[in-house]
Enzyme design. Structure first.
Site, PDB file in Angstrom:
ATOM      1  CG  ASP A 150      43.222  47.229  32.338  1.00  0.00           C
ATOM      2  OD1 ASP A 150      43.224  47.442  33.653  1.00  0.00           O
ATOM      3  OD2 ASP A 150      44.182  46.762  31.880  1.00  0.00           O
ATOM      4  CG  HIS A 203      44.119  44.929  35.816  1.00  0.00           C
ATOM      5  ND1 HIS A 203      44.730  45.545  34.880  1.00  0.00           N
ATOM      6  CD2 HIS A 203      45.036  43.988  36.413  1.00  0.00           C
ATOM      7  CE1 HIS A 203      45.970  45.200  35.126  1.00  0.00           C
ATOM      8  NE2 HIS A 203      46.090  44.034  35.561  1.00  0.00           N
TER       9      HIS A 203
HETATM   10  C1  UDX Z   1      48.530  42.528  39.782  1.00  0.00           C
HETATM   11  C2  UDX Z   1      49.875  43.369  39.630  1.00  0.00           C
HETATM   12  O1  UDX Z   1      51.075  42.905  40.485  1.00  0.00           O
HETATM   13  C3  UDX Z   1      49.613  44.815  40.129  1.00  0.00           C
HETATM   14  O2  UDX Z   1      50.688  45.449  40.355  1.00  0.00           O
HETATM   15  C4  UDX Z   1      48.878  45.307  38.961  1.00  0.00           C
HETATM   16  O3  UDX Z   1      48.678  46.711  39.060  1.00  0.00           O
HETATM   17  C5  UDX Z   1      47.456  44.530  39.020  1.00  0.00           C
HETATM   18  O4  UDX Z   1      47.742  43.399  38.812  1.00  0.00           O
HETATM   19  P1  UDX Z   1      47.434  41.754  42.308  1.00  0.00           P
HETATM   20  O5  UDX Z   1      48.260  40.403  42.377  1.00  0.00           O
HETATM   21  O6  UDX Z   1      46.127  41.765  41.936  1.00  0.00           O
HETATM   22  O7  UDX Z   1      47.869  42.738  41.141  1.00  0.00           O
HETATM   23  O8  UDX Z   1      47.580  42.566  43.632  1.00  0.00           O
HETATM   24  P2  UDX Z   1      47.164  43.990  43.893  1.00  0.00           P
HETATM   25  O9  UDX Z   1      47.729  45.123  42.775  1.00  0.00           O
HETATM   26  O10 UDX Z   1      48.031  44.094  45.144  1.00  0.00           O
HETATM   27  O11 UDX Z   1      45.734  44.003  44.211  1.00  0.00           O
HETATM   28  C6  UDX Z   1      44.989  42.944  44.841  1.00  0.00           C
HETATM   29  C7  UDX Z   1      43.740  43.775  45.493  1.00  0.00           C
HETATM   30  O12 UDX Z   1      42.809  42.499  45.758  1.00  0.00           O
HETATM   31  C8  UDX Z   1      44.054  44.706  46.477  1.00  0.00           C
HETATM   32  O13 UDX Z   1      43.039  45.562  46.254  1.00  0.00           O
HETATM   33  C9  UDX Z   1      43.772  43.902  47.644  1.00  0.00           C
HETATM   34  O14 UDX Z   1      43.113  44.584  48.649  1.00  0.00           O
HETATM   35  C10 UDX Z   1      42.476  42.827  47.325  1.00  0.00           C
HETATM   36  N1  UDX Z   1      42.651  41.720  48.141  1.00  0.00           N
HETATM   37  C11 UDX Z   1      43.802  40.647  47.896  1.00  0.00           C
HETATM   38  C12 UDX Z   1      41.859  41.475  49.088  1.00  0.00           C
HETATM   39  O15 UDX Z   1      40.886  42.340  49.272  1.00  0.00           O
HETATM   40  N2  UDX Z   1      41.878  40.371  49.778  1.00  0.00           N
HETATM   41  C13 UDX Z   1      43.049  39.361  49.681  1.00  0.00           C
HETATM   42  O16 UDX Z   1      42.761  38.427  50.414  1.00  0.00           O
HETATM   43  C14 UDX Z   1      43.889  39.570  48.661  1.00  0.00           C
END
Ligand code: UDX
Length: 471
Positions: free
Chosen positions: A115, A17
């Site tokens: 948010d 977020h």
């Molecule tokens: C959750 C929800 O599923 C998502 O749809 C909502 O909008 C926010 O909360 P999350 O599990 O955090 O999301 O996944 P995602 O929304 O894909 O965000 C993960 C972020 O962390 C991405 O920006 C990704 O690039 C970053 N990340 C993750 C890394 O940089 N490295 C990692 O190893 C894992």
């Protein structure tokens, strides 16, 4: 001297977020540098070094205040991560009030942007007599579902919503089964978690506008429905300003390791595997992935987390166990030429933007989805929780830029290694892979257009900024 024209922004503490929220702020002041932003950040414990690095590199017209952190012991244990985030904000309200009071004396406060999980701070906008906005970190279709959820709830009289019920989400060209919608709707209707989610959805109607991280070509129908206001008559104005994604990692050490390894691989040959900021899978599925990767013979970078075997949750919260010990015996030795296993966290943006990356096995979190689209990387959809099933269905059945890894049977949740090999082959080899790659490339091109000077997302951003300036 004239006071700075300032917008206060309250993110919530989850990394998935915080990053798009901060990036949105940066985009706003990049295009409107007469605005000043102040991030007021509720936290559970001191922020991680990677969050601090992001905050310390903000441009001069954005500042931030990290509010005194909430003691995790003060919150009920084993909560859904969304509820955890919401309660962190609720406990921070006195600090938020204090921070806004001081901003209000030193600046001309224009608006409060929250948010959705920071919605408990909404009454502060009234107190300071400023308009309020949400920055919605998921897609437009999820927003449409959230706006329609209070109505759906009204039609239900039993304790649970039937998980097989078919629901027409406004703006979707396909119907959804309830079990594929946001997972919070599957809880008992009298439970705290269900009521909290319903309350958040109701609050969406009480703001002056909602900024959504999406763009027209990706979610044309959902955006049309949200903007036309014939479905959601009393709904807020919606501003699609995406795709807004992070600019990259802060951990140089891991970055060097991954990029050096990727540099040695042929173009589009590597499958990247990652389940978001805190997602994980069961030990059985971890073994199936390991087996499937070996059988497929394809190169890979795998962000590995310790598994969670619980049937009801697929995320890790604060566990720091060594994940490597869960790999099948001899796996690392056997695959040392084939792949790179990265414990817990990898520089995702750098990996997805690298020319050697050809596929992404993802939990379909919204940020990962947008990052994959922007960098034209075909996906294998393996949704875990929140709205990820909805995202997965749109990616596979509507946009056709992903293939779904199917579970063997719903009760075990196991995805067999044969299935993993099948989906890897679909996105990495042959004619179908080419078609998927062409489709995601078109979407990526459309994202660039949306973010260009006269593109739909930048126009929406200007309309929004114009509203702020006229306050
Ligand atoms: C959750 C929800 O599923 C998502 O749809 C909502 O909008 C926010 O909360 P999350 O599990 O955090 O999301 O996944 P995602 O929304 O894909 O965000 C993960 C972020 O962390 C991405 O920006 C990704 O690039 C970053 N990340 C993750 C890394 O940089 N490295 C990692 O190893 C894992």
């Amino acid at each position: 001297m004239e006071k700075k024209r300032c917008i206060a922004m309250v993110p919530c503490p989850g990394q998935g977020h915080l990053i798009p929220f901060v990036e949105f702020g940066k985009t706003l002041v990049h295009h409107h540098n007469n605005l000043h932003l102040s991030f007021l950040i509720p936290t559970l414990g001191p922020p991680t070094p990677s969050i601090m690095a992001i905050l310390n590199s903000l441009p001069p017209n954005i500042d931030f205040i990290i509010l005194p952190h909430i003691n995790i012991q003060d919150l009920p244990q084993n909560l859904h991560p969304g509820i955890h985030m919401k309660l962190t904000v609720t406990h921070s309200l006195p600090f938020l009030h204090h921070a806004l009071t001081s901003l209000n004396t030193t600046t001309h406060l224009l608006a409060l942007i929250l948010d959705v999980f920071s919605a408990d701070a909404l009454p502060l906008a009234k107190q300071f007599n400023i308009p309020s906005y949400f920055f919605f970190t998921s897609g437009a279709l999820t927003l449409s579902f959230c706006l329609s959820f209070p109505k759906l709830d009204d039609t239900v009289s039993s304790q649970f919503i039937d998980s097989t019920k078919i629901v027409n989400v406004p703006g979707s060209i396909i119907p959804f089964q309830v079990k594929d919608l946001v997972d919070l709707v599957l809880y008992e209707r009298s439970s705290e978690i269900y009521k909290t989610y319903l309350g958040l959805c109701q609050q969406l109607y009480f703001v002056d506008g909602i900024i959504v991280n999406s763009f027209t070509d990706m979610e044309a129908e959902a955006i049309r429905v949200l903007q036309e206001k014939t479905t959601f008559l009393d709904g807020p104005s919606v501003y699609p300003v995406g795709p807004i994604i992070g600019t990259g990692s802060t951990s140089k050490e891991k970055q060097v390791e991954c990029i050096e390894w990727l540099n040695k691989q042929p173009p589009k040959s590597v499958l990247y595997i990652c389940f978001g900021s805190g997602g994980t899978i069961t030990e059985d599925n971890l073994n199936e992935i390991a087996f499937g990767l070996e059988l497929s013979g394809h190169k890979f970078v795998w962000v590995l987390r310790a598994p969670n075997n619980s049937a009801s949750s697929s995320y890790l919260m604060g566990q720091m166990e060594d994940p490597l010990r869960y790999l099948p015996s001899g796996f690392l030795e056997r695959t040392k030429e084939q792949g790179l296993v990265v414990p817990s966290w990898a520089p995702q943006i750098e990996i997805l933007s690298h020319g050697s990356t050809g596929g992404f096995l993802s939990h379909c979190g919204w940020n990962s989805t947008l990052e994959s689209v922007v960098h034209s990387v075909p996906m294998i959809a393996w949704p875990l929780f929140a709205e990820q099933r909805m995202n997965a269905i749109v990616l596979t059945d509507v946009l056709k830029v992903a293939v779904r890894a199917k579970v063997d049977d719903e009760s075990s949740g196991i995805v067999k290694h044969e299935e993993i090999v099948r989906v890897i082959k679909i996105i990495m080899e042959g004619e179908e892979a080419l078609q998927i790659r062409n489709r995601i490339k078109s979407l990526s091109d459309a994202a660039l257009v949306a973010l260009s000077e006269h593109g739909s997302s930048i126009r929406a951003l200007h309309i929004l900024a114009h509203k702020f300036q006229n306050i």
